[in-house]
Write an enzyme that holds these catalytic residues in place. Sequence first.
Site, PDB file in Angstrom:
ATOM      1  N   PRO A 130      99.540 -17.028 -74.465  1.00  7.39           N
ATOM      2  CA  PRO A 130      98.108 -17.252 -74.681  1.00  7.39           C
ATOM      3  C   PRO A 130      97.746 -17.422 -76.147  1.00  7.39           C
ATOM      4  CG  PRO A 130      98.513 -14.916 -74.459  1.00  7.39           C
ATOM      5  CD  PRO A 130      99.865 -15.592 -74.348  1.00  7.39           C
ATOM      6  N   LYS A 155     105.670 -22.814 -74.038  1.00  6.91           N
ATOM      7  CA  LYS A 155     104.428 -23.569 -74.217  1.00  6.91           C
ATOM      8  C   LYS A 155     103.356 -22.675 -74.823  1.00  6.91           C
ATOM      9  CE  LYS A 155     100.806 -24.228 -71.786  1.00  6.91           C
ATOM     10  NZ  LYS A 155      99.750 -24.385 -72.839  1.00  6.91           N
ATOM     11  N   ALA A 157      99.405 -21.865 -76.227  1.00  5.48           N
ATOM     12  CA  ALA A 157      98.069 -22.217 -75.764  1.00  5.48           C
ATOM     13  C   ALA A 157      97.602 -23.491 -76.461  1.00  5.48           C
ATOM     14  CB  ALA A 157      97.100 -21.073 -76.038  1.00  5.48           C
ATOM     15  N   GLU A 225     102.099 -10.908 -67.202  1.00  5.01           N
ATOM     16  CA  GLU A 225     101.218  -9.970 -67.908  1.00  5.01           C
ATOM     17  C   GLU A 225      99.840 -10.591 -67.882  1.00  5.01           C
ATOM     18  OE1 GLU A 225      98.968  -8.879 -70.174  1.00  5.01           O
ATOM     19  OE2 GLU A 225     100.044  -8.075 -71.890  1.00  5.01           O
ATOM     20  N   CYS A 258      94.734  -7.628 -74.558  1.00  5.16           N
ATOM     21  CA  CYS A 258      94.741  -7.145 -73.179  1.00  5.16           C
ATOM     22  C   CYS A 258      94.736  -5.625 -73.111  1.00  5.16           C
ATOM     23  CB  CYS A 258      95.968  -7.681 -72.449  1.00  5.16           C
ATOM     24  SG  CYS A 258      95.997  -9.475 -72.308  1.00  5.16           S
TER      25      CYS A 258
END
Length: 450
Positions: A130, A155, A157, A225, A258
Site C-alpha cells: 500500500p 507492485k 501503490a 494484512e 494499520c
Amino acid sequence: MNTTLIDPRTGRVRGTSPLAREPEVRSAVDAARAALPGWRALTPRERSRRLERLAALVEEHAHSYVAREAAGTGKPDSETAGEVEQVADLFRFYASAVRAQSAPAAGRLVDGHESWVRWEPLGVVGVVVPWNYPLMMAAWRCAPALAAGNTVVAKPAETTPDTLELLAEHAAEALGPGVLTAVPGDRQTGRLLVGAGVDMVAFTGSAAAGADVAARAAGRRVSLELGGNAPALVLPDAPAGTWAELARACTYNAGQSCAAPARVITLRENYEEAVEQLSSAARECLAGRDFGPLNNPDQLARYDGIVKASSAGRNVAAGIAPRPGEENGFWRPARILADLPDDDPAVVEEVFGPLLTVQRAEDLDAAVALAHGVPQALAASVWTRDLAAGLDLAGRLNAGEVWLNCHLVQTAELPHGGRGASGHGTDLSTLALHEYQRPKTVTARLSAPS
C-alpha cells in the site's frame, strides 16, 4: 500508459509513472521464474551475503530513498529517515535468520528409518503493498520471501511507486537480475499480477481488496494484512505520559497506519479526564510541523466523509502549520471525537487518519467487549500502572499484537499479524520465513528391503 503523481504536501502534480499491463506483468513474472532456479540453489550463506549487500546499498543511498519516500507520501524527513534505516535493518535481520532456521523433529523417529524436514521456497511470490509505508511494507514482505529462496515481483501503490522502483534497481545489482522486480501500476496491475501464475500472493491493503485477492488466487498460498482499528484501553491509573504517547502514535504518518491507536476506551470514572487530556495533547501536534498530510484525494474524501457523518458531541481539532507553498496540501489536523455512540461511523470504520475516538465502559468486561466490537483484530494497547492487571487485559484482548503502556513499538525480531477481518499471516520475526516456505518430509529406510 501513465498515471499522474501528486505531491500530497502541495496538491500539485509532481510527475508521472507507468501503468504496467499484461505484457509488462508477464515479462516480470517470466524473469522471476527464470531467476528462480539459480536463486533457490544458493546456499543460505550466499543468499545472506547478497541480502547484506542490498542492505548496504539502501544505507549508501539513504538520502535518495528519503527524498523519494517524502515525495510520494509527504512524510517529514524525521519519519522517512527512520523507516529507511529500519528497511536496511530488516534485510540484515533476514540475511542472518535464514542461516539459523529451526526445523521440526528429525532423526530416527520410526524404527529402522531416518527422517528429516526440508524447508523449500514456494517459487515466485507476487507482492502488493500500500501507499502508507511504500518502502517498509515492501521490505516486510520481500525480505523474508527472498531469504527463504523465492523470487519476487512487487507492485507498489499507484500513488507511491518511487522507493520500490529504486529498491528493485539495487536488488538487481546486489541479488541478480529478475530476483526482485517492481511493476508500477494501479488496481488492474495488481489483479494482473495475481492472475499471472505466481505461486503465492502477499497482500497488504483494505479488507475488500484482500477478499478479491484471495478469490483470484484460487487456492494458492495467500498472506493478507488487511488493516486495523486498534483499541487503546486506558485505565484510571494510567501513567501520566499516556496522553502524549497516544497523541504522537495516532498522528505518526498522519494516522495512516494499520496498527495506530484509533479507539480510546476508558472506564466511566476516567472518561472526562481522558477527553480533556487527549484534547490537550492533540493540540500540541500540528499537521505540517509534526506530521505529514493524508496521501491522496480519495483518502482525503473518505476521511472527511467519516468525520462529517459522525454524531460526536465533542469534536476537538488541533491546528495546521504547513510550510510556505504547501497550503493546498492534503492536511488534516489531529482530532478527538467524544460523546458518540458505539456504532458511530468514526468508531466502526477504520478512519486511517490523525483521529482518536473516546468511549467509556462501565467495567473492564465491558471495556474488553467494546474493544472487540469491530471486526478487525490487528493491534491493541493497555495503559495502567498495575502490571498484573495490564498483563491480564493484554491476554484477554483478541489482537495479533498488544502493547502495555506503549503503542507502535516494533522490531524485526517480533511477529506482527492480524486476526479476523485484519487478515492472516505473519510479518516480521523468524516466523515470517515460513510464510514463504513449505515443509517436505524425507524418510529413508536404513536397510535395503529383503
